[in-house]
Scaffold this active site. Structure first.
Site, PDB file in Angstrom:
ATOM      1  N   GLY A  20     -10.178  13.440  -3.627  1.00 18.86           N
ATOM      2  CA  GLY A  20     -10.991  13.031  -2.484  1.00 18.86           C
ATOM      3  C   GLY A  20     -10.323  13.397  -1.168  1.00 18.86           C
ATOM      4  O   GLY A  20     -10.971  13.841  -0.219  1.00 18.86           O
ATOM      5  N   ARG A  24      -4.101  15.259  -0.094  1.00 15.68           N
ATOM      6  CA  ARG A  24      -3.637  15.248  -1.480  1.00 15.68           C
ATOM      7  C   ARG A  24      -3.874  16.616  -2.123  1.00 15.68           C
ATOM      8  O   ARG A  24      -3.120  17.038  -2.993  1.00 15.68           O
ATOM      9  CB  ARG A  24      -4.315  14.141  -2.277  1.00 15.68           C
ATOM     10  CG  ARG A  24      -3.533  13.816  -3.541  1.00 15.68           C
ATOM     11  CD  ARG A  24      -4.074  12.602  -4.246  1.00 15.68           C
ATOM     12  NE  ARG A  24      -3.951  11.416  -3.433  1.00 15.68           N
ATOM     13  CZ  ARG A  24      -4.805  10.404  -3.443  1.00 15.68           C
ATOM     14  NH1 ARG A  24      -5.857  10.448  -4.239  1.00 15.68           N
ATOM     15  NH2 ARG A  24      -4.622   9.362  -2.689  1.00 15.68           N
ATOM     16  N   ARG A  43     -13.991  21.600   8.592  1.00 15.29           N
ATOM     17  CA  ARG A  43     -13.987  20.131   8.754  1.00 15.29           C
ATOM     18  C   ARG A  43     -12.705  19.476   8.239  1.00 15.29           C
ATOM     19  O   ARG A  43     -12.697  18.297   7.881  1.00 15.29           O
ATOM     20  CB  ARG A  43     -15.182  19.492   8.035  1.00 15.29           C
ATOM     21  CG  ARG A  43     -16.505  19.832   8.687  1.00 15.29           C
ATOM     22  CD  ARG A  43     -17.661  19.238   7.931  1.00 15.29           C
ATOM     23  NE  ARG A  43     -18.902  19.654   8.543  1.00 15.29           N
ATOM     24  CZ  ARG A  43     -19.777  18.819   9.110  1.00 15.29           C
ATOM     25  NH1 ARG A  43     -19.555  17.542   9.129  1.00 15.29           N
ATOM     26  NH2 ARG A  43     -20.878  19.282   9.636  1.00 15.29           N
ATOM     27  N   SER A  90      -7.967   8.329  -6.983  1.00 14.03           N
ATOM     28  CA  SER A  90      -7.517   6.965  -7.225  1.00 14.03           C
ATOM     29  C   SER A  90      -8.709   6.095  -7.628  1.00 14.03           C
ATOM     30  O   SER A  90      -9.860   6.455  -7.390  1.00 14.03           O
ATOM     31  CB  SER A  90      -6.840   6.402  -5.979  1.00 14.03           C
ATOM     32  OG  SER A  90      -7.754   6.427  -4.910  1.00 14.03           O
ATOM     33  N   GLU A 162     -19.827  -6.140  -1.977  1.00 13.72           N
ATOM     34  CA  GLU A 162     -20.181  -7.552  -1.729  1.00 13.72           C
ATOM     35  C   GLU A 162     -20.984  -8.093  -2.906  1.00 13.72           C
ATOM     36  O   GLU A 162     -21.886  -8.889  -2.714  1.00 13.72           O
ATOM     37  CB  GLU A 162     -21.029  -7.641  -0.449  1.00 13.72           C
ATOM     38  CG  GLU A 162     -20.373  -7.038   0.783  1.00 13.72           C
ATOM     39  CD  GLU A 162     -19.718  -8.083   1.666  1.00 13.72           C
ATOM     40  OE1 GLU A 162     -19.748  -9.263   1.293  1.00 13.72           O
ATOM     41  OE2 GLU A 162     -19.169  -7.689   2.701  1.00 13.72           O
ATOM     42  N   MET A 180     -15.502   6.285  -6.447  1.00 13.84           N
ATOM     43  CA  MET A 180     -16.724   6.541  -5.692  1.00 13.84           C
ATOM     44  C   MET A 180     -17.303   7.955  -5.855  1.00 13.84           C
ATOM     45  O   MET A 180     -18.124   8.357  -5.042  1.00 13.84           O
ATOM     46  CB  MET A 180     -16.466   6.241  -4.204  1.00 13.84           C
ATOM     47  CG  MET A 180     -16.059   4.800  -3.947  1.00 13.84           C
ATOM     48  SD  MET A 180     -15.742   4.427  -2.217  1.00 13.84           S
ATOM     49  CE  MET A 180     -17.364   4.599  -1.516  1.00 13.84           C
ATOM     50  N   GLU A 181     -16.872   8.692  -6.866  1.00 17.63           N
ATOM     51  CA  GLU A 181     -17.306  10.098  -6.947  1.00 17.63           C
ATOM     52  C   GLU A 181     -17.733  10.602  -8.329  1.00 17.63           C
ATOM     53  O   GLU A 181     -18.577  11.499  -8.442  1.00 17.63           O
ATOM     54  CB  GLU A 181     -16.180  11.027  -6.437  1.00 17.63           C
ATOM     55  CG  GLU A 181     -15.870  10.928  -4.958  1.00 17.63           C
ATOM     56  CD  GLU A 181     -14.914   9.779  -4.618  1.00 17.63           C
ATOM     57  OE1 GLU A 181     -14.290   9.213  -5.550  1.00 17.63           O
ATOM     58  OE2 GLU A 181     -14.816   9.424  -3.435  1.00 17.63           O
ATOM     59  N   ASP A 204      -5.095   0.303  -6.944  1.00 15.29           N
ATOM     60  CA  ASP A 204      -5.210  -1.108  -6.556  1.00 15.29           C
ATOM     61  C   ASP A 204      -5.944  -1.833  -7.680  1.00 15.29           C
ATOM     62  O   ASP A 204      -6.462  -1.189  -8.591  1.00 15.29           O
ATOM     63  CB  ASP A 204      -5.973  -1.262  -5.226  1.00 15.29           C
ATOM     64  CG  ASP A 204      -7.308  -0.557  -5.229  1.00 15.29           C
ATOM     65  OD1 ASP A 204      -7.363   0.614  -4.839  1.00 15.29           O
ATOM     66  OD2 ASP A 204      -8.304  -1.163  -5.665  1.00 15.29           O
ATOM     67  N   ARG A 217       2.051   6.512  -3.370  1.00 14.72           N
ATOM     68  CA  ARG A 217       0.924   7.076  -4.112  1.00 14.72           C
ATOM     69  C   ARG A 217       1.230   8.464  -4.641  1.00 14.72           C
ATOM     70  O   ARG A 217       0.937   8.763  -5.787  1.00 14.72           O
ATOM     71  CB  ARG A 217      -0.326   7.116  -3.242  1.00 14.72           C
ATOM     72  CG  ARG A 217      -0.827   5.732  -2.965  1.00 14.72           C
ATOM     73  CD  ARG A 217      -2.168   5.738  -2.303  1.00 14.72           C
ATOM     74  NE  ARG A 217      -2.594   4.350  -2.127  1.00 14.72           N
ATOM     75  CZ  ARG A 217      -3.834   3.960  -1.998  1.00 14.72           C
ATOM     76  NH1 ARG A 217      -4.800   4.831  -2.014  1.00 14.72           N
ATOM     77  NH2 ARG A 217      -4.121   2.699  -1.849  1.00 14.72           N
TER      78      ARG A 217
HETATM   79  N1  HPA Z   1     -13.130   0.602  -4.963  1.00 12.00           N
HETATM   80  C1  HPA Z   1     -13.745   1.774  -4.830  1.00 12.00           C
HETATM   81  N2  HPA Z   1     -13.084   2.921  -4.833  1.00 12.00           N
HETATM   82  C2  HPA Z   1     -11.751   2.883  -4.980  1.00 12.00           C
HETATM   83  C3  HPA Z   1     -11.075   1.693  -5.124  1.00 12.00           C
HETATM   84  C4  HPA Z   1     -11.790   0.496  -5.131  1.00 12.00           C
HETATM   85  O1  HPA Z   1     -11.237  -0.601  -5.267  1.00 12.00           O
HETATM   86  N3  HPA Z   1      -9.754   1.981  -5.219  1.00 12.00           N
HETATM   87  C5  HPA Z   1      -9.635   3.315  -5.156  1.00 12.00           C
HETATM   88  N4  HPA Z   1     -10.860   3.871  -5.012  1.00 12.00           N
END
Ligand code: HPA
Length: 236
Positions: A20, A24, A43, A90, A162, A180-181, A204, A217
């Site tokens: 992402g 990196r 960009r 990640s 949420e 998210m991908e 995390d 990281r």
């Molecule tokens: N949520 C969404 N995307 C992420 C997270 C998370 O906790 N950690 C790393 N990418």
């Protein structure tokens, strides 16, 4: 050249690793590739092409989230002919047995909504990894120090979610981690008959609240990149 990638025809390899974070991409290219050349900086979404053990590889940032990844993956596939696309990134751990720095190899990527939702309408497509890549990644992971998990992940549209009720259902149904991908990458690969996989490092944890400090990281991410490269070039 495409709208978002400035690389010339032939500058992009058939195998593309997609972190992402563009920084990196630079770190992975400098650390793992020989003769890495910058091929895109439109960009600031850096892309590099070099070789790994004699095999040509591009490492191109995807940005965060499925809409951004969809732009880069579509252009890599349709204009540059990318055949194998592996997300390296990640994720947040979701199960008690998944620890910080562990590696997750994503067999499936569930989602509520993605850029492809508009074409699927009521159809719940199941985005899944390419089996040969998955199998090769699992094999490659056996030789590494990181604890590795293989299973389903969740691709979210929001980092700051949420919906504790949704997290609860995901945990209950064995989802290992959230990012998210991947769901859109798997969907695009299916649509265009390409190979895709996501190899993720847990940065995390949603249950414990633990998080890797950002300077930690890069070091933790080495196994993930090596697993992705070994899987990409494993002989069938
Ligand atoms: N949520 C969404 N995307 C992420 C997270 C998370 O906790 N950690 C790393 N990418």
């Amino acid at each position: 050249m495409t709208v978002h990638i400035g690389a010339k025809d032939g500058d992009i390899a058939e195998t593309v690793l997609m972190p992402g974070d563009p920084y990196r991409a630079r770190w992975a290219a400098e650390t793992f590739l020989d003769d890495a050349q910058l091929v895109n900086e439109v960009r600031g979404m850096l892309g590099f092409t070099g070789t790994w053990k004699g095999n040509r590889v591009t490492i191109q940032g995807s940005g965060m989230g499925m809409p951004s990844l969809s732009i880069y993956a579509n252009e890599l596939i349709s204009t540059y002919g990318a055949q194998t696309l592996i997300r390296i990134g990640s994720c947040g751990g979701m199960q008690p047995h998944v620890g910080i720095r562990d590696v997750i190899i994503a067999m499936t990527a569930s989602t509520i909504t993605s850029p492809s939702s508009g074409i699927f309408k009521e159809f719940n497509f199941a985005p899944s990894a390419d089996y040969a890549l998955l199998e090769a990644a699992v094999k490659a992971a056996k030789g590494k120090g990181s604890t590795t998990h293989v299973g389903g992940i969740y691709s979210s549209d929001v980092f700051y979610a949420e919906r504790p009720d949704l997290d609860e259902q995901m945990v209950r149904h064995g989802i290992l981690g959230v990012e998210m991908e991947a769901a859109e990458l798997y969907t695009l690969a299916a649509r265009h008959n390409r190979r895709a996989l996501a190899v993720l490092t847990v940065s995390d944890h949603l249950q414990t609240g633990e998080a890797l400090p950002s300077e930690d990281r890069e070091r933790s991410f080495g196994d993930m990149v090596e697993i992705a490269l070994e899987a990409a070039f494993a002989s069938p």
